[in-house]
Design an enzyme around this catalytic site. Structure first.
Site, PDB file in Angstrom:
ATOM      1  N   LYS A 218       0.871  -1.378  -0.067  1.00 44.26           N
ATOM      2  CA  LYS A 218      -0.141   0.109  -0.073  1.00 44.26           C
ATOM      3  C   LYS A 218       0.779   1.209  -0.061  1.00 44.26           C
ATOM      4  O   LYS A 218       1.935   1.309   0.308  1.00 44.26           O
ATOM      5  CB  LYS A 218      -0.928   0.114   1.204  1.00 44.26           C
ATOM      6  CG  LYS A 218      -2.172  -0.875   0.928  1.00 44.26           C
ATOM      7  CD  LYS A 218      -3.066  -0.856   1.954  1.00 44.26           C
ATOM      8  CE  LYS A 218      -4.395  -1.481   1.853  1.00 44.26           C
ATOM      9  NZ  LYS A 218      -5.362  -1.968   2.895  1.00 44.26           N
ATOM     10  N   ARG A 252      -3.711  -9.822   5.137  1.00 42.92           N
ATOM     11  CA  ARG A 252      -4.052  -9.836   3.638  1.00 42.92           C
ATOM     12  C   ARG A 252      -2.713  -9.361   2.788  1.00 42.92           C
ATOM     13  O   ARG A 252      -2.549  -8.157   2.948  1.00 42.92           O
ATOM     14  CB  ARG A 252      -5.331  -9.111   3.650  1.00 42.92           C
ATOM     15  CG  ARG A 252      -5.757  -8.831   2.264  1.00 42.92           C
ATOM     16  CD  ARG A 252      -7.087  -8.100   2.219  1.00 42.92           C
ATOM     17  NE  ARG A 252      -7.621  -7.943   0.764  1.00 42.92           N
ATOM     18  CZ  ARG A 252      -7.262  -7.267   0.056  1.00 42.92           C
ATOM     19  NH1 ARG A 252      -6.163  -6.435   0.007  1.00 42.92           N
ATOM     20  NH2 ARG A 252      -7.648  -7.223  -1.238  1.00 42.92           N
TER      21      ARG A 252
HETATM   22  C1  8Y4 Z   1      -1.354  -2.550  -4.702  1.00 46.17           C
HETATM   23  C2  8Y4 Z   1      -2.349  -2.986  -5.183  1.00 46.17           C
HETATM   24  C3  8Y4 Z   1      -1.096  -1.496  -3.534  1.00 46.17           C
HETATM   25  C4  8Y4 Z   1      -3.599  -2.984  -4.414  1.00 46.17           C
HETATM   26  C5  8Y4 Z   1      -2.303  -1.433  -2.964  1.00 46.17           C
HETATM   27  C6  8Y4 Z   1      -3.525  -1.975  -3.146  1.00 46.17           C
HETATM   28  C7  8Y4 Z   1      -8.020  -4.204   2.576  1.00 46.17           C
HETATM   29  C8  8Y4 Z   1      -9.216  -5.065   1.806  1.00 46.17           C
HETATM   30  C9  8Y4 Z   1      -8.191  -4.123   0.297  1.00 46.17           C
HETATM   31  C10 8Y4 Z   1      -7.621  -4.300   3.738  1.00 46.17           C
HETATM   32  C11 8Y4 Z   1      -9.618  -5.801   4.030  1.00 46.17           C
HETATM   33  C12 8Y4 Z   1      -5.342  -2.630  -1.826  1.00 46.17           C
HETATM   34  C13 8Y4 Z   1     -10.301  -5.540  -0.361  1.00 46.17           C
HETATM   35  C14 8Y4 Z   1      -6.703  -2.192  -1.349  1.00 46.17           C
HETATM   36  N1  8Y4 Z   1      -7.569  -3.535   1.378  1.00 46.17           N
HETATM   37  N2  8Y4 Z   1      -9.754  -5.754   2.737  1.00 46.17           N
HETATM   38  N3  8Y4 Z   1      -9.196  -5.006   0.394  1.00 46.17           N
HETATM   39  N4  8Y4 Z   1      -8.692  -5.083   4.506  1.00 46.17           N
HETATM   40  N5  8Y4 Z   1     -10.106  -6.694   4.900  1.00 46.17           N
HETATM   41  N6  8Y4 Z   1      -4.641  -1.865  -2.592  1.00 46.17           N
HETATM   42  O1  8Y4 Z   1      -6.901  -3.549   4.074  1.00 46.17           O
HETATM   43  O2  8Y4 Z   1      -5.274  -3.866  -1.478  1.00 46.17           O
HETATM   44  S1  8Y4 Z   1      -8.002  -3.342  -1.330  1.00 46.17           S
END
Ligand code: 8Y4
Length: 271
Positions: A218, A252
């Site tokens: 992130k 995650r």
């Molecule tokens: C590169 C690719 C960098 C994607 C960042 C991202 C969470 C989540 C997401 C979380 C839970 C993400 C669906 C954002 N983040 N579910 N989901 N907790 N429970 N961005 O922190 O991964 S999506």
């Protein structure tokens, strides 16, 4: 009984592998091929030691376009089937009650909702099943949530919101033993908000639910390291390790193999 139940109290945190399903790569035409790719990716993550596979069909990245129920189902259902056929414990990252209901027909183990079951009909969609739910804190809406987010006390505010969502779930007959909570790193939070939440992660244990942490690749890792996504692996694994030492129960992540190794090393020292 869900396959998650015996795992959730295991001493070592569970690793949830993220199945990437970018919108444009799942157009109708290329679906068969794409599905083959996704299946390989699921196999890889299971081989690498993933305990849970998180499947999502909606991008919650700032600026991402919204996805219709039909498109989300088209993306997600074949992947749920593929993951289930491989014996995986399956999480579905969705906020849409229709997608939740359809996913439940395939006996998914966890509904991972970044909107905390606040969409109309979402609580009703999961009530009556014995699926686990992850309630995540988000301030604002994905499109605009990173535009100057403000809190008086970020930890208190996130905790209060999660406490209210837990109460709402319980009112609808969703037992506390099925609820997982998540402070929602990066969802309407500045770097300072994210670091405060991480530093005080233990305070969430007071809500008496397992804590899930998602920090993999992130922006906050990028800000700390001044690195773009491809160079965020070590930072992400260290952040996951820090969260684990503060009692996070589910991590995650994109990089399953490396995170599982980190957890095995901690576990060797602690047990
Ligand atoms: C590169 C690719 C960098 C994607 C960042 C991202 C969470 C989540 C997401 C979380 C839970 C993400 C669906 C954002 N983040 N579910 N989901 N907790 N429970 N961005 O922190 O991964 S999506």
């Amino acid at each position: 009984m869900s396959k998650l139940e015996p795992l959730i109290n295991r001493p070592r945190p569970l690793v949830m592998g993220i199945l990437n399903t970018t919108p444009d790569s799942f157009s109708d035409g290329g679906r068969y091929f794409e599905k083959g790719d996704a299946k390989k990716r699921i196999e890889q993550m299971l081989e690498a030691g993933a305990d849970i596979i998180d499947i999502g069909g909606e991008s919650t990245r700032p600026g991402a376009t919204e996805v219709s129920v039909e498109d989300e189902l088209k993306r997600v259902i074949p992947l749920i089937k593929a993951a289930k056929a491989l014996g995986a414990i399956v999480s579905v990252d969705t906020s849409k009650p229709e997608v939740m209901s359809r996913a439940l027909e395939h006996n998914v183990d966890l509904i991972n909702d970044v909107r905390s079951l606040q969409e109309k009909g979402a609580l009703e969609a999961v009530a009556g099943s014995d699926v686990y739910v992850c309630l995540m804190h988000m301030k604002g809406q994905p499109r605009t949530m990173q535009q100057n987010p403000q809190y008086d006390d970020v930890v208190n505010e996130v905790q209060d919101m999660l406490r209210k969502r837990i109460a709402e779930c319980e009112k609808h007959g969703i037992g506390r033993n099925k609820i997982i909570i998540d402070p929602g790193f990066g969802f309407g939070k500045s770097l300072e908000h994210n670091t405060r939440l991480m530093r005080q992660l233990e305070r969430f244990h007071g809500l008496d639910c397992p804590v899930l942490v998602g920090v993999s690749r992130k922006t906050m890792i990028g800000q700390i390291l001044d690195q773009e996504v491809p160079e965020r692996l070590i930072g992400s694994v260290v952040a996951a390790t820090y969260a684990a030492l503060k009692g996070a129960r589910i991590l995650r992540v994109h990089d399953v193999k490396e995170t599982v190794q980190a957890m095995k090393v901690i576990s060797a020292f602690e047990n």
